[in-house]
Write a protein that holds these residues in place. Structure first.
Motif: not given
Length: 62
Positions: A17-22, A38-41
């Motif tokens: 699983r790789r987050p898309v974006g920053e 790990v948080l989304s922006v």
């Protein structure tokens, strides 16, 4: 160790699983263990994990 209201989940292996974006990675360091999140922006929690603050613990997360 401090308590948290966010349930702890394992950090996903890189291939699964790789987050898309920053994303933002935060690490709360303690003498015996470290906790990473790990948080989304936007502030959504994507993953959390805890590992021993030892050489073996560091190697297990590489």
């Amino acid at each position: 160790m401090s308590s948290s209201t966010v349930p702890s989940t394992s950090l996903a292996p890189r291939a699964r699983r790789r987050p898309v974006g920053e994303v933002v990675l935060g690490v709360d360091t303690h003498r015996d263990a470290h906790v990473a999140a790990v948080l989304s922006v936007m502030g959504a929690v994507l993953a959390t994990g805890e590992f021993p603050a030892t050489a073996a613990g560091y190697r297990s997360r590489c």
